[in-house]
Design an enzyme around this catalytic site. Structure first.
Site, PDB file in Angstrom:
ATOM      1  CG  ASP A  10      -1.787   1.269   1.297  1.00 58.77           C
ATOM      2  OD1 ASP A  10      -2.375   1.620   0.257  1.00 58.77           O
ATOM      3  OD2 ASP A  10      -1.879   1.917   2.358  1.00 58.77           O
ATOM      4  CB  SER A  11       0.218   4.751  -0.777  1.00 57.04           C
ATOM      5  OG  SER A  11      -1.010   4.811  -0.084  1.00 57.04           O
ATOM      6  CE1 TYR A  42       2.457   5.650  -3.579  1.00 51.50           C
ATOM      7  CE2 TYR A  42       1.353   3.855  -4.721  1.00 51.50           C
ATOM      8  CZ  TYR A  42       2.487   4.385  -4.128  1.00 51.50           C
ATOM      9  OH  TYR A  42       3.632   3.643  -4.088  1.00 51.50           O
ATOM     10  CB  CYS A  73      -3.052   0.671  -2.559  1.00 50.37           C
ATOM     11  SG  CYS A  73      -3.150   2.400  -3.051  1.00 50.37           S
ATOM     12  CG  ASN A  74      -9.516   0.682  -2.888  1.00 50.59           C
ATOM     13  OD1 ASN A  74     -10.431   0.015  -3.349  1.00 50.59           O
ATOM     14  ND2 ASN A  74      -9.169   0.598  -1.614  1.00 50.59           N
ATOM     15  CD  GLU A 152      -0.773   7.113   6.403  1.00 49.95           C
ATOM     16  OE1 GLU A 152       0.328   7.175   6.958  1.00 49.95           O
ATOM     17  OE2 GLU A 152      -1.140   6.136   5.717  1.00 49.95           O
ATOM     18  CB  CYS A 184      -9.677   4.601   0.356  1.00 53.72           C
ATOM     19  SG  CYS A 184      -8.064   5.115   1.003  1.00 53.72           S
ATOM     20  CG  HIS A 186      -5.495   5.109   4.467  1.00 50.94           C
ATOM     21  ND1 HIS A 186      -4.860   4.639   3.344  1.00 50.94           N
ATOM     22  CD2 HIS A 186      -4.516   5.634   5.263  1.00 50.94           C
ATOM     23  CE1 HIS A 186      -3.557   4.900   3.448  1.00 50.94           C
ATOM     24  NE2 HIS A 186      -3.327   5.498   4.598  1.00 50.94           N
TER      25      HIS A 186
END
Ligand code: DGL
Length: 269
Positions: A10-11, A42, A73-74, A152, A184, A186
């Site tokens: 993932d990013s 991203y 990661c979408n 994050e 997403c 996240h």
């Protein structure tokens, strides 16, 4: 080969929601996780840039003994999955197709909400995948850009997150969607807050939440069974890599993952 690990990318730390689901459902599997924290987000980048970053990240994972790679990661799944698959002999799974299938299975009315990063929304990847399965689906698609920095930052059950989520949910409720794709990786960390908002401030609005972490894990499990690649019975090992701020990754990541996210190895890709 069955002893090799599942590579997850993932990013940033969002893909840990996918890693957590994989570890919960497939505890004997080794996982190697890479968060490209140096290049996050991203979701605001162009297709070309996302493809280039995803390519480098998967290249790094493929240097380790992995048997499959999950693009957790979408945004990267939306833009880079096809080219990554072309360049690899190993199965590479993305989160969009499993998420679309889960949404179509969950909806009754065909009114589906899709929330994702700006780049995922712009790619129309979910719209295409869902309407291919259910052509009469009525889609309400929105970018929810503030959730990635909130996640994050570890601000999950925080007044700022609640207000943001309420503002984001209102147009979905107004459109009458019965299913919402958390598009997403996240976003699933906010699931409990979303459920609470729906039950309280949004008057008990019934909404099925589709989490790509669950959907892709079901697909991964099926593929491991089909190829007879399940790990032997033992506790799986976890390895974590990130491209910047490893200490922070471990600290914030711990809120996304049921175990200690440590040690985190810094890598340069
Ligand atoms: N977790 C990523 C996704 O699923 C988005 C985070 C980012 O913008 O880098 O799209």
């Amino acid at each position: 080969m069955h002893r090799a690990a599942i590579g997850i990318f993932d990013s940033g730390i969002g893909g840990l929601t996918v890693a957590a689901e994989i570890v919960r459902r497939l505890p004997t599997e080794d996982i190697i996780y890479l968060g490209d924290t140096a290049r996050l987000p991203y979701g605001t980048k162009s297709a070309e840039t996302v493809i280039r970053y995803a390519d480098r990240a998967v290249d790094l994972l493929l240097r380790y003994p992995v048997k499959m790679v999950v693009i957790a990661c979408n945004t990267a799944s939306a833009y880079a999955l096809e080219s990554l698959r072309e360049g690899s002999e190993l199965p590479i799974l993305g989160v969009i197709a499993p998420g679309a299938r889960a949404a179509v299975a969950a909806t009754t009315t065909g009114r589906i909400g899709i929330a994702g990063t700006e780049a995922t929304v712009r790619s129309k990847a979910y719209q295409k995948a869902i309407t291919a399965l259910r052509p009469d689906a009525e889609l309400t698609t929105r970018a929810w850009p503030l959730l990635v920095p909130l996640a994050e930052e570890g601000w999950v059950d925080h007044p700022v997150a609640r207000l943001t989520l309420r503002t984001y949910l209102e147009p979905m409720v107004a459109a009458g969607v019965d299913t919402l794709v958390l598009g997403c990786t996240h976003y699933p960390v906010f699931k409990r807050v979303i459920e609470d908002l729906l039950a309280t401030e949004l008057g008990g609005y019934p909404l099925a939440l589709v989490d790509s972490a669950e959907a892709v894990t079901t697909e991964l499990d099926a593929l491991l069974t089909e190829r007879e690649l399940h790990a032997p019975t033992r506790e799986g090992r976890r390895s974590f890599f990130c491209t910047d701020a490893a200490e922070r990754f471990g600290r914030v990541g711990a809120t996304f993952f049921p175990e200690d996210v440590a040690p985190v190895f810094p890598v340069d890709i």
